[in-house]
Design an enzyme around this catalytic site. Structure first.
Site, mmCIF file in Angstrom:
data_model
loop_
_atom_site.group_PDB
_atom_site.id
_atom_site.type_symbol
_atom_site.label_atom_id
_atom_site.label_comp_id
_atom_site.label_asym_id
_atom_site.label_seq_id
_atom_site.Cartn_x
_atom_site.Cartn_y
_atom_site.Cartn_z
ATOM 1 N N VAL A 16 37.926 2.767 65.691
ATOM 2 C CA VAL A 16 36.682 2.716 66.325
ATOM 3 C C VAL A 16 36.448 3.536 67.575
ATOM 4 C CG1 VAL A 16 34.399 1.139 67.111
ATOM 5 C CG2 VAL A 16 36.055 0.307 65.300
ATOM 6 N N SER A 42 49.905 2.128 74.782
ATOM 7 C CA SER A 42 49.342 3.410 74.849
ATOM 8 C C SER A 42 49.362 4.101 75.999
ATOM 9 C CB SER A 42 47.900 3.345 74.109
ATOM 10 O OG SER A 42 47.924 2.886 72.930
ATOM 11 N N ARG A 101 28.857 -12.228 69.896
ATOM 12 C CA ARG A 101 27.639 -11.937 69.009
ATOM 13 C C ARG A 101 26.729 -12.948 68.911
ATOM 14 N NH1 ARG A 101 31.284 -9.097 64.275
ATOM 15 N NH2 ARG A 101 31.577 -7.091 65.403
ATOM 16 N N CYS A 130 30.266 -4.347 60.854
ATOM 17 C CA CYS A 130 29.576 -3.190 60.092
ATOM 18 C C CYS A 130 29.123 -3.658 58.849
ATOM 19 C CB CYS A 130 30.952 -2.368 59.937
ATOM 20 S SG CYS A 130 32.423 -3.348 59.263
ATOM 21 N N SER A 160 39.541 1.327 56.501
ATOM 22 C CA SER A 160 39.302 1.550 58.073
ATOM 23 C C SER A 160 38.821 0.478 58.705
ATOM 24 C CB SER A 160 38.631 2.746 58.011
ATOM 25 O OG SER A 160 37.353 2.638 57.379
ATOM 26 N N LYS A 214 29.991 -14.113 59.127
ATOM 27 C CA LYS A 214 29.355 -13.347 60.004
ATOM 28 C C LYS A 214 28.066 -12.705 59.311
ATOM 29 C CE LYS A 214 33.526 -11.769 62.325
ATOM 30 N NZ LYS A 214 34.721 -10.804 62.299
ATOM 31 N N ARG A 236 37.815 -6.591 49.750
ATOM 32 C CA ARG A 236 38.369 -5.337 50.114
ATOM 33 C C ARG A 236 38.685 -4.343 49.076
ATOM 34 N NH1 ARG A 236 37.891 -3.902 55.150
ATOM 35 N NH2 ARG A 236 39.031 -5.766 55.999
ATOM 36 N N HIS A 243 31.829 1.395 53.549
ATOM 37 C CA HIS A 243 31.619 0.257 52.898
ATOM 38 C C HIS A 243 30.211 0.430 51.976
ATOM 39 C CE1 HIS A 243 34.203 -1.445 55.503
ATOM 40 N NE2 HIS A 243 33.581 -2.063 56.390
ATOM 41 N N ASN A 316 31.360 3.065 57.689
ATOM 42 C CA ASN A 316 31.612 1.822 58.389
ATOM 43 C C ASN A 316 32.121 2.273 59.756
ATOM 44 O OD1 ASN A 316 34.107 2.548 56.755
ATOM 45 N ND2 ASN A 316 34.962 1.183 58.186
HETATM 46 P P1 NAP Z 1 42.429 -0.618 65.747
HETATM 47 O O1 NAP Z 1 42.549 0.613 65.194
HETATM 48 O O2 NAP Z 1 43.650 -1.697 65.209
HETATM 49 O O3 NAP Z 1 42.477 -0.331 67.530
HETATM 50 C C1 NAP Z 1 42.636 -1.453 68.220
HETATM 51 C C2 NAP Z 1 42.299 -0.900 69.524
HETATM 52 O O4 NAP Z 1 42.331 -2.123 70.582
HETATM 53 C C3 NAP Z 1 43.315 0.021 70.132
HETATM 54 O O5 NAP Z 1 42.747 1.089 70.843
HETATM 55 C C4 NAP Z 1 44.420 -1.058 70.815
HETATM 56 O O6 NAP Z 1 45.195 -0.181 71.739
HETATM 57 C C5 NAP Z 1 43.301 -1.659 71.419
HETATM 58 N N1 NAP Z 1 43.863 -2.984 72.165
HETATM 59 C C6 NAP Z 1 44.571 -3.843 71.539
HETATM 60 N N2 NAP Z 1 45.117 -4.914 72.362
HETATM 61 C C7 NAP Z 1 44.699 -4.387 73.532
HETATM 62 C C8 NAP Z 1 44.717 -5.203 74.751
HETATM 63 N N3 NAP Z 1 45.450 -5.950 74.982
HETATM 64 N N4 NAP Z 1 44.058 -4.453 75.784
HETATM 65 C C9 NAP Z 1 43.397 -3.118 75.391
HETATM 66 N N5 NAP Z 1 43.227 -2.819 74.574
HETATM 67 C C10 NAP Z 1 43.816 -3.251 73.332
HETATM 68 O O7 NAP Z 1 40.949 -1.440 65.367
HETATM 69 P P2 NAP Z 1 39.784 -0.769 65.113
HETATM 70 O O8 NAP Z 1 39.323 -0.700 63.877
HETATM 71 O O9 NAP Z 1 39.461 0.266 66.204
HETATM 72 O O10 NAP Z 1 39.000 -2.186 65.740
HETATM 73 C C11 NAP Z 1 38.915 -2.697 67.006
HETATM 74 C C12 NAP Z 1 38.020 -3.959 66.980
HETATM 75 O O11 NAP Z 1 36.817 -3.450 66.968
HETATM 76 C C13 NAP Z 1 38.226 -5.053 65.966
HETATM 77 O O12 NAP Z 1 39.056 -5.949 66.238
HETATM 78 C C14 NAP Z 1 36.740 -5.594 65.783
HETATM 79 O O13 NAP Z 1 36.758 -6.536 66.792
HETATM 80 C C15 NAP Z 1 35.971 -4.152 66.373
HETATM 81 N N6 NAP Z 1 35.261 -3.909 65.088
HETATM 82 C C16 NAP Z 1 35.821 -2.885 64.346
HETATM 83 C C17 NAP Z 1 35.119 -2.350 63.138
HETATM 84 C C18 NAP Z 1 35.532 -1.525 61.949
HETATM 85 O O14 NAP Z 1 34.714 -1.081 61.174
HETATM 86 N N7 NAP Z 1 36.671 -1.006 62.290
HETATM 87 C C19 NAP Z 1 33.935 -2.541 62.982
HETATM 88 C C20 NAP Z 1 33.257 -3.489 63.910
HETATM 89 C C21 NAP Z 1 33.693 -3.947 65.122
HETATM 90 P P3 NAP Z 1 46.682 0.195 71.506
HETATM 91 O O15 NAP Z 1 46.503 1.265 70.505
HETATM 92 O O16 NAP Z 1 47.288 0.517 72.725
HETATM 93 O O17 NAP Z 1 47.404 -1.048 70.779
HETATM 94 O O1 3JN Z 2 36.905 -5.619 57.775
HETATM 95 C C1 3JN Z 2 36.065 -4.713 57.892
HETATM 96 O O2 3JN Z 2 35.852 -3.923 57.222
HETATM 97 C C2 3JN Z 2 35.244 -5.096 59.412
HETATM 98 C C3 3JN Z 2 36.249 -5.755 60.182
HETATM 99 C C4 3JN Z 2 35.499 -6.013 61.408
HETATM 100 C C5 3JN Z 2 36.459 -6.764 62.461
HETATM 101 C C6 3JN Z 2 37.831 -6.872 62.463
HETATM 102 C C7 3JN Z 2 38.532 -7.798 62.978
HETATM 103 C C8 3JN Z 2 38.045 -8.526 63.870
HETATM 104 C C9 3JN Z 2 36.039 -7.672 63.376
HETATM 105 C C10 3JN Z 2 34.406 -7.813 63.299
HETATM 106 O O3 3JN Z 2 33.743 -6.725 63.828
HETATM 107 O O4 3JN Z 2 33.703 -8.679 63.222
HETATM 108 C C11 3JN Z 2 36.553 -8.497 64.343
HETATM 109 C C12 3JN Z 2 36.166 -9.447 65.245
HETATM 110 O O5 3JN Z 2 35.501 -8.842 66.252
HETATM 111 O O6 3JN Z 2 36.048 -10.398 64.910
#
Ligand code: NAP
Ligand code: 3JN
Length: 334
Positions: A16, A42, A101, A130, A160, A214, A236, A243, A316
Protein backbone atom coordinates in the site's frame (compact mmCIF):
# COMPACT_ATOMS: atom_id res chain seq x y z
CA UNK A 1 9.39 19.88 -3.28
CA UNK A 2 6.41 22.04 -4.13
CA UNK A 3 4.54 24.29 -1.70
CA UNK A 4 2.19 22.15 0.27
CA UNK A 5 1.76 20.25 3.52
CA UNK A 6 4.49 18.16 5.10
CA UNK A 7 3.56 14.53 4.47
CA UNK A 8 4.70 11.23 5.98
CA UNK A 9 3.96 7.76 4.66
CA UNK A 10 3.90 5.25 7.50
CA UNK A 11 4.27 1.71 6.11
CA UNK A 12 6.15 3.16 3.14
CA UNK A 13 7.88 -0.11 2.17
CA UNK A 14 4.64 -2.11 1.93
CA UNK A 15 2.35 -2.84 -1.01
CA UNK A 16 0.00 0.00 0.00
CA UNK A 17 2.83 2.41 0.93
CA UNK A 18 4.51 1.89 -2.43
CA UNK A 19 1.26 2.68 -4.21
CA UNK A 20 0.85 5.81 -2.03
CA UNK A 21 4.06 7.28 -3.49
CA UNK A 22 2.89 6.50 -7.04
CA UNK A 23 -0.55 8.05 -6.49
CA UNK A 24 0.89 11.21 -4.87
CA UNK A 25 3.21 11.64 -7.87
CA UNK A 26 0.59 10.87 -10.49
CA UNK A 27 -2.01 13.22 -8.98
CA UNK A 28 0.53 16.00 -8.47
CA UNK A 29 -0.32 16.18 -4.78
CA UNK A 30 1.42 19.30 -3.43
CA UNK A 31 3.89 17.58 -1.08
CA UNK A 32 5.85 20.25 0.85
CA UNK A 33 8.19 17.73 2.46
CA UNK A 34 8.14 13.95 2.72
CA UNK A 35 9.18 11.38 5.33
CA UNK A 36 9.06 7.66 4.68
CA UNK A 37 8.61 5.49 7.77
CA UNK A 38 8.47 1.75 8.30
CA UNK A 39 9.71 -0.83 10.81
CA UNK A 40 13.29 -1.06 12.09
CA UNK A 41 13.89 -3.77 9.41
CA UNK A 42 13.74 -1.19 6.65
CA UNK A 43 15.99 1.50 8.12
CA UNK A 44 18.41 2.73 5.46
CA UNK A 45 16.40 1.48 2.48
CA UNK A 46 16.26 4.15 -0.19
CA UNK A 47 13.04 4.91 -2.06
CA UNK A 48 12.39 7.47 -4.80
CA UNK A 49 9.76 10.16 -4.99
CA UNK A 50 9.60 12.57 -7.94
CA UNK A 51 13.16 11.68 -8.89
CA UNK A 52 14.53 12.40 -5.39
CA UNK A 53 15.93 9.72 -3.10
CA UNK A 54 14.57 9.32 0.45
CA UNK A 55 15.95 7.16 3.25
CA UNK A 56 13.40 5.06 5.09
CA UNK A 57 13.35 5.78 8.82
CA UNK A 58 12.02 3.75 11.70
CA UNK A 59 8.58 4.87 12.91
CA UNK A 60 9.10 6.85 16.14
CA UNK A 61 6.67 9.52 17.40
CA UNK A 62 9.39 12.20 17.53
CA UNK A 63 9.90 11.75 13.77
CA UNK A 64 6.30 12.90 13.25
CA UNK A 65 6.81 16.35 14.79
CA UNK A 66 5.93 18.99 12.19
CA UNK A 67 4.22 16.48 9.90
CA UNK A 68 0.78 17.73 8.83
CA UNK A 69 -0.67 14.75 6.93
CA UNK A 70 0.16 11.09 7.51
CA UNK A 71 -0.83 8.43 4.98
CA UNK A 72 -0.78 5.34 7.15
CA UNK A 73 -0.69 1.57 6.44
CA UNK A 74 1.57 -0.21 8.96
CA UNK A 75 -1.08 -2.73 10.13
CA UNK A 76 -3.83 -2.27 12.72
CA UNK A 77 -1.77 -3.16 15.82
CA UNK A 78 0.87 -0.55 14.93
CA UNK A 79 -1.71 2.14 14.10
CA UNK A 80 -3.51 1.58 17.41
CA UNK A 81 -0.35 2.55 19.27
CA UNK A 82 1.20 5.34 17.20
CA UNK A 83 -1.91 7.18 15.89
CA UNK A 84 -3.01 8.62 19.30
CA UNK A 85 0.54 9.93 19.80
CA UNK A 86 0.60 11.44 16.31
CA UNK A 87 -2.74 13.19 16.97
CA UNK A 88 -1.23 14.76 20.10
CA UNK A 89 1.58 16.11 17.91
CA UNK A 90 -1.01 17.82 15.68
CA UNK A 91 -0.80 15.43 12.71
CA UNK A 92 -3.91 14.45 10.73
CA UNK A 93 -3.79 10.77 9.89
CA UNK A 94 -5.54 9.00 7.02
CA UNK A 95 -5.30 5.45 8.31
CA UNK A 96 -5.72 2.44 6.02
CA UNK A 97 -6.02 -0.09 8.82
CA UNK A 98 -9.10 -1.37 10.64
CA UNK A 99 -7.83 0.07 13.95
CA UNK A 100 -10.30 2.98 14.15
CA UNK A 101 -12.83 2.30 11.38
CA UNK A 102 -15.77 1.45 13.59
CA UNK A 103 -15.07 4.06 16.32
CA UNK A 104 -18.21 6.25 16.39
CA UNK A 105 -16.28 9.54 16.34
CA UNK A 106 -13.91 8.50 13.52
CA UNK A 107 -15.12 9.26 9.98
CA UNK A 108 -14.91 6.24 7.64
CA UNK A 109 -14.71 7.82 4.23
CA UNK A 110 -15.07 7.05 0.55
CA UNK A 111 -14.96 10.48 -1.12
CA UNK A 112 -17.49 9.55 -3.84
CA UNK A 113 -19.97 8.45 -1.14
CA UNK A 114 -19.64 10.44 2.11
CA UNK A 115 -17.08 13.26 1.68
CA UNK A 116 -19.07 15.39 4.17
CA UNK A 117 -17.94 13.06 6.99
CA UNK A 118 -14.32 14.26 6.64
CA UNK A 119 -14.97 17.55 8.43
CA UNK A 120 -16.04 15.73 11.60
CA UNK A 121 -12.54 14.35 12.09
CA UNK A 122 -10.65 14.69 15.36
CA UNK A 123 -7.23 13.88 13.96
CA UNK A 124 -7.85 10.55 12.27
CA UNK A 125 -9.89 9.60 9.22
CA UNK A 126 -10.25 5.91 8.47
CA UNK A 127 -9.90 4.42 5.01
CA UNK A 128 -12.28 1.46 4.63
CA UNK A 129 -11.40 -2.09 3.67
CA UNK A 130 -10.67 -2.46 -0.06
CA UNK A 131 -13.57 -4.85 -0.78
CA UNK A 132 -16.02 -2.47 0.88
CA UNK A 133 -14.74 0.61 -0.96
CA UNK A 134 -15.33 -0.66 -4.48
CA UNK A 135 -18.74 -2.05 -3.59
CA UNK A 136 -20.06 1.20 -2.07
CA UNK A 137 -18.67 3.33 -4.91
CA UNK A 138 -20.83 1.30 -7.29
CA UNK A 139 -23.89 0.91 -5.08
CA UNK A 140 -24.30 4.41 -3.63
CA UNK A 141 -25.80 5.94 -6.82
CA UNK A 142 -28.27 3.04 -6.98
CA UNK A 143 -29.11 3.32 -3.28
CA UNK A 144 -29.87 7.04 -3.72
CA UNK A 145 -32.36 6.19 -6.49
CA UNK A 146 -34.13 3.11 -5.12
CA UNK A 147 -32.93 2.47 -1.53
CA UNK A 148 -31.14 -0.83 -1.07
CA UNK A 149 -32.75 -3.38 1.23
CA UNK A 150 -30.25 -6.25 1.05
CA UNK A 151 -26.86 -7.05 -0.49
CA UNK A 152 -25.40 -10.53 -0.98
CA UNK A 153 -21.76 -10.33 -2.05
CA UNK A 154 -19.10 -12.91 -2.89
CA UNK A 155 -15.59 -11.61 -3.46
CA UNK A 156 -12.66 -12.88 -5.55
CA UNK A 157 -9.73 -11.09 -3.92
CA UNK A 158 -6.21 -10.68 -5.28
CA UNK A 159 -3.18 -11.69 -3.20
CA UNK A 160 -1.83 -8.11 -3.15
CA UNK A 161 -4.55 -7.49 -0.55
CA UNK A 162 -2.39 -9.49 1.86
CA UNK A 163 0.72 -7.43 1.09
CA UNK A 164 4.20 -8.00 -0.35
CA UNK A 165 4.77 -11.44 1.18
CA UNK A 166 1.67 -12.87 -0.48
CA UNK A 167 2.62 -11.46 -3.89
CA UNK A 168 5.95 -13.29 -3.59
CA UNK A 169 4.26 -16.48 -2.34
CA UNK A 170 1.93 -16.69 -5.37
CA UNK A 171 4.82 -16.07 -7.79
CA UNK A 172 7.25 -18.51 -6.18
CA UNK A 173 4.66 -21.21 -5.50
CA UNK A 174 3.43 -21.08 -9.12
CA UNK A 175 7.01 -21.28 -10.41
CA UNK A 176 7.85 -24.20 -8.07
CA UNK A 177 4.74 -26.20 -8.94
CA UNK A 178 5.27 -25.66 -12.67
CA UNK A 179 8.75 -27.14 -12.20
CA UNK A 180 7.41 -30.14 -10.30
CA UNK A 181 8.81 -28.80 -7.01
CA UNK A 182 7.11 -28.28 -3.65
CA UNK A 183 6.46 -24.86 -2.10
CA UNK A 184 4.71 -25.07 1.26
CA UNK A 185 2.08 -22.44 2.11
CA UNK A 186 3.48 -19.79 4.49
CA UNK A 187 1.26 -16.74 4.19
CA UNK A 188 -2.07 -18.56 3.61
CA UNK A 189 -3.45 -21.64 5.41
CA UNK A 190 -3.36 -23.55 2.08
CA UNK A 191 -1.67 -23.46 -1.32
CA UNK A 192 -2.86 -20.37 -3.21
CA UNK A 193 -1.41 -21.19 -6.65
CA UNK A 194 -4.02 -22.96 -8.85
CA UNK A 195 -6.45 -22.80 -5.93
CA UNK A 196 -9.35 -20.77 -4.44
CA UNK A 197 -9.52 -20.18 -0.67
CA UNK A 198 -12.87 -19.39 0.99
CA UNK A 199 -11.16 -17.69 3.91
CA UNK A 200 -9.81 -14.15 4.25
CA UNK A 201 -8.50 -13.26 7.68
CA UNK A 202 -9.55 -15.21 10.77
CA UNK A 203 -12.88 -16.86 11.56
CA UNK A 204 -15.10 -15.21 14.19
CA UNK A 205 -17.55 -16.80 16.60
CA UNK A 206 -20.45 -16.37 14.14
CA UNK A 207 -18.56 -18.54 11.55
CA UNK A 208 -17.97 -15.54 9.28
CA UNK A 209 -14.45 -14.23 8.72
CA UNK A 210 -13.23 -10.86 9.93
CA UNK A 211 -13.04 -9.67 6.30
CA UNK A 212 -16.70 -10.63 5.78
CA UNK A 213 -17.84 -8.74 8.87
CA UNK A 214 -15.80 -5.70 7.78
CA UNK A 215 -17.90 -5.62 4.59
CA UNK A 216 -21.13 -5.89 6.60
CA UNK A 217 -20.35 -3.22 9.20
CA UNK A 218 -18.34 -0.76 7.10
CA UNK A 219 -20.99 -0.65 4.33
CA UNK A 220 -23.66 0.49 6.79
CA UNK A 221 -21.39 3.14 8.31
CA UNK A 222 -20.23 4.62 4.98
CA UNK A 223 -23.72 4.57 3.44
CA UNK A 224 -25.06 6.00 6.71
CA UNK A 225 -27.89 3.46 6.69
CA UNK A 226 -28.06 0.72 9.32
CA UNK A 227 -31.14 -0.78 7.68
CA UNK A 228 -29.14 -2.23 4.75
CA UNK A 229 -28.70 -5.97 5.25
CA UNK A 230 -25.37 -7.33 4.00
CA UNK A 231 -24.31 -10.96 3.67
CA UNK A 232 -20.71 -11.53 2.53
CA UNK A 233 -18.48 -14.43 1.51
CA UNK A 234 -14.89 -13.38 0.92
CA UNK A 235 -12.59 -15.55 -1.18
CA UNK A 236 -8.91 -15.40 -2.12
CA UNK A 237 -8.00 -16.22 -5.72
CA UNK A 238 -4.60 -16.57 -7.42
CA UNK A 239 -4.71 -13.11 -9.02
CA UNK A 240 -2.01 -10.52 -8.30
CA UNK A 241 -4.03 -7.37 -8.47
CA UNK A 242 -7.71 -6.40 -8.67
CA UNK A 243 -10.57 -7.56 -6.48
CA UNK A 244 -13.71 -8.85 -8.25
CA UNK A 245 -17.15 -9.10 -6.65
CA UNK A 246 -20.37 -10.83 -7.58
CA UNK A 247 -23.06 -8.64 -6.03
CA UNK A 248 -26.76 -9.36 -5.67
CA UNK A 249 -28.82 -6.34 -4.63
CA UNK A 250 -32.44 -6.13 -3.55
CA UNK A 251 -34.03 -2.68 -3.76
CA UNK A 252 -37.16 -1.28 -2.13
CA UNK A 253 -38.50 0.02 -5.48
CA UNK A 254 -38.01 -0.54 -9.21
CA UNK A 255 -34.44 -0.47 -10.54
CA UNK A 256 -34.11 -1.82 -14.06
CA UNK A 257 -30.74 -2.85 -15.53
CA UNK A 258 -31.00 0.02 -18.05
CA UNK A 259 -31.68 2.59 -15.34
CA UNK A 260 -28.79 1.22 -13.26
CA UNK A 261 -26.45 1.45 -16.28
CA UNK A 262 -27.53 5.08 -16.86
CA UNK A 263 -27.01 6.04 -13.21
CA UNK A 264 -23.63 4.29 -13.06
CA UNK A 265 -22.47 5.83 -16.36
CA UNK A 266 -22.60 9.27 -14.73
CA UNK A 267 -21.46 8.24 -11.25
CA UNK A 268 -18.08 9.56 -10.05
CA UNK A 269 -15.30 6.95 -10.08
CA UNK A 270 -17.40 4.35 -11.94
CA UNK A 271 -17.10 2.94 -15.48
CA UNK A 272 -19.68 0.62 -16.96
CA UNK A 273 -18.24 -2.22 -19.07
CA UNK A 274 -21.28 -4.26 -20.02
CA UNK A 275 -21.63 -5.72 -23.49
CA UNK A 276 -22.28 -9.45 -23.08
CA UNK A 277 -22.70 -9.98 -26.84
CA UNK A 278 -19.04 -9.03 -27.23
CA UNK A 279 -17.95 -10.74 -23.98
CA UNK A 280 -17.21 -7.31 -22.54
CA UNK A 281 -17.28 -7.14 -18.74
CA UNK A 282 -14.82 -5.93 -16.08
CA UNK A 283 -11.68 -8.04 -15.66
CA UNK A 284 -9.08 -7.81 -12.90
CA UNK A 285 -6.20 -7.87 -15.43
CA UNK A 286 -7.68 -4.82 -17.19
CA UNK A 287 -8.05 -2.66 -14.07
CA UNK A 288 -4.41 -2.97 -12.89
CA UNK A 289 -3.13 0.55 -12.15
CA UNK A 290 -6.48 2.23 -12.96
CA UNK A 291 -8.50 4.44 -10.64
CA UNK A 292 -12.09 3.58 -11.55
CA UNK A 293 -14.41 0.94 -10.21
CA UNK A 294 -15.72 -1.10 -13.14
CA UNK A 295 -19.25 -2.53 -13.25
CA UNK A 296 -20.75 -5.01 -15.69
CA UNK A 297 -22.95 -8.14 -16.04
CA UNK A 298 -25.84 -5.95 -14.83
CA UNK A 299 -28.98 -8.07 -15.03
CA UNK A 300 -32.33 -8.53 -13.37
CA UNK A 301 -32.72 -10.91 -10.46
CA UNK A 302 -36.20 -12.30 -11.08
CA UNK A 303 -36.35 -14.13 -7.75
CA UNK A 304 -37.27 -10.94 -5.85
CA UNK A 305 -39.57 -7.99 -6.76
CA UNK A 306 -36.75 -5.48 -7.32
CA UNK A 307 -33.39 -7.19 -7.71
CA UNK A 308 -30.21 -6.85 -9.73
CA UNK A 309 -27.04 -8.89 -10.09
CA UNK A 310 -23.77 -7.29 -11.10
CA UNK A 311 -20.00 -7.79 -11.29
CA UNK A 312 -17.76 -5.13 -9.73
CA UNK A 313 -13.98 -4.95 -10.21
CA UNK A 314 -11.36 -2.47 -9.01
CA UNK A 315 -7.62 -2.26 -8.33
CA UNK A 316 -7.47 -3.05 -4.60
CA UNK A 317 -4.19 -1.18 -4.06
CA UNK A 318 -5.48 1.97 -5.78
CA UNK A 319 -9.17 2.71 -5.09
CA UNK A 320 -9.10 0.00 -2.42
CA UNK A 321 -6.26 1.65 -0.51
CA UNK A 322 -3.78 4.32 -1.71
CA UNK A 323 -5.97 6.30 -4.10
CA UNK A 324 -8.88 6.53 -1.65
CA UNK A 325 -6.48 7.75 1.06
CA UNK A 326 -4.90 10.38 -1.20
CA UNK A 327 -8.36 11.57 -2.30
CA UNK A 328 -9.21 12.08 1.38
CA UNK A 329 -5.95 14.03 1.82
CA UNK A 330 -6.92 16.18 -1.19
CA UNK A 331 -10.21 17.01 0.53
CA UNK A 332 -8.26 17.90 3.69
CA UNK A 333 -6.00 20.40 1.93
CA UNK A 334 -8.93 21.89 0.02
P1 NAP B 1 2.79 -5.07 3.63
O1 NAP B 1 3.15 -5.10 2.19
O2 NAP B 1 3.05 -6.28 4.45
O3 NAP B 1 3.48 -3.80 4.31
C1 NAP B 1 3.40 -3.53 5.68
C2 NAP B 1 4.05 -2.19 5.93
O4 NAP B 1 3.92 -1.87 7.32
C3 NAP B 1 5.55 -2.20 5.64
O5 NAP B 1 5.96 -0.93 5.19
C4 NAP B 1 6.14 -2.50 7.01
O6 NAP B 1 7.48 -2.07 7.15
C5 NAP B 1 5.23 -1.63 7.86
N1 NAP B 1 5.32 -2.01 9.26
C6 NAP B 1 5.18 -3.23 9.81
N2 NAP B 1 5.41 -3.19 11.16
C7 NAP B 1 5.71 -1.89 11.44
C8 NAP B 1 6.06 -1.21 12.63
N3 NAP B 1 6.16 -1.83 13.79
N4 NAP B 1 6.32 0.12 12.55
C9 NAP B 1 6.24 0.76 11.37
N5 NAP B 1 5.92 0.17 10.19
C10 NAP B 1 5.67 -1.15 10.24
O7 NAP B 1 1.23 -4.78 3.81
P2 NAP B 1 0.28 -3.80 2.96
O8 NAP B 1 -0.45 -4.56 1.93
O9 NAP B 1 1.05 -2.58 2.56
O10 NAP B 1 -0.83 -3.45 4.03
C11 NAP B 1 -0.49 -2.81 5.21
C12 NAP B 1 -1.74 -2.55 6.02
O11 NAP B 1 -2.61 -1.68 5.27
C13 NAP B 1 -2.57 -3.81 6.29
O12 NAP B 1 -2.14 -4.47 7.44
C14 NAP B 1 -3.93 -3.25 6.42
O13 NAP B 1 -4.11 -2.81 7.75
C15 NAP B 1 -3.93 -2.04 5.49
N6 NAP B 1 -4.64 -2.27 4.21
C16 NAP B 1 -4.23 -3.01 3.17
C17 NAP B 1 -4.97 -3.10 1.99
C18 NAP B 1 -4.54 -3.82 0.78
O14 NAP B 1 -5.35 -4.00 -0.15
N7 NAP B 1 -3.29 -4.24 0.72
C19 NAP B 1 -6.12 -2.44 1.88
C20 NAP B 1 -6.52 -1.69 2.93
C21 NAP B 1 -5.78 -1.60 4.07
P3 NAP B 1 8.72 -3.13 6.93
O15 NAP B 1 8.80 -3.34 5.46
O16 NAP B 1 9.85 -2.40 7.52
O17 NAP B 1 8.34 -4.37 7.68
O1 3JN C 1 -7.16 -9.25 2.12
C1 3JN C 1 -7.45 -8.27 1.43
O2 3JN C 1 -7.68 -8.35 0.22
C2 3JN C 1 -7.56 -6.95 2.09
C3 3JN C 1 -6.90 -6.95 3.39
C4 3JN C 1 -6.93 -5.95 4.21
C5 3JN C 1 -6.31 -6.04 5.52
C6 3JN C 1 -5.26 -6.93 5.74
C7 3JN C 1 -4.70 -7.03 7.01
C8 3JN C 1 -5.15 -6.27 8.05
C9 3JN C 1 -6.76 -5.24 6.56
C10 3JN C 1 -7.85 -4.26 6.30
O3 3JN C 1 -7.60 -3.32 5.55
O4 3JN C 1 -8.95 -4.42 6.82
C11 3JN C 1 -6.18 -5.37 7.83
C12 3JN C 1 -6.65 -4.56 8.98
O5 3JN C 1 -6.31 -3.38 9.02
O6 3JN C 1 -7.30 -5.10 9.86
Amino acid sequence: MSRGPSVAIVGATGAVGEEMRKVLEQRNFPVGSLRLLASSKSVGKVLEFRGEKFKVEELKPERLKGVEIILSSPGASVSKVYVPEAIKLGCVIVDNTSAFRMEPDVPLVVPEVNPHAIKRHKGVIANPNCSTIQMVVALKPLHDAAKIKRIVVSTYQAVSGTGMKAIIELREQTRALMNGEKYPAKVYPHQIAFNVLPQIDVFLENAYTKEEMKMVNETKKIMEDDSIKVSATTVRVPVYRGHSESVNVEFTSEMTPDHARKLLAKAPGVKVVDDPAKSQYPLAINCDGLDDTFVGRIRKDDTVPYGLNMWIVSDNLRKGAALNAVQIAEHLIR
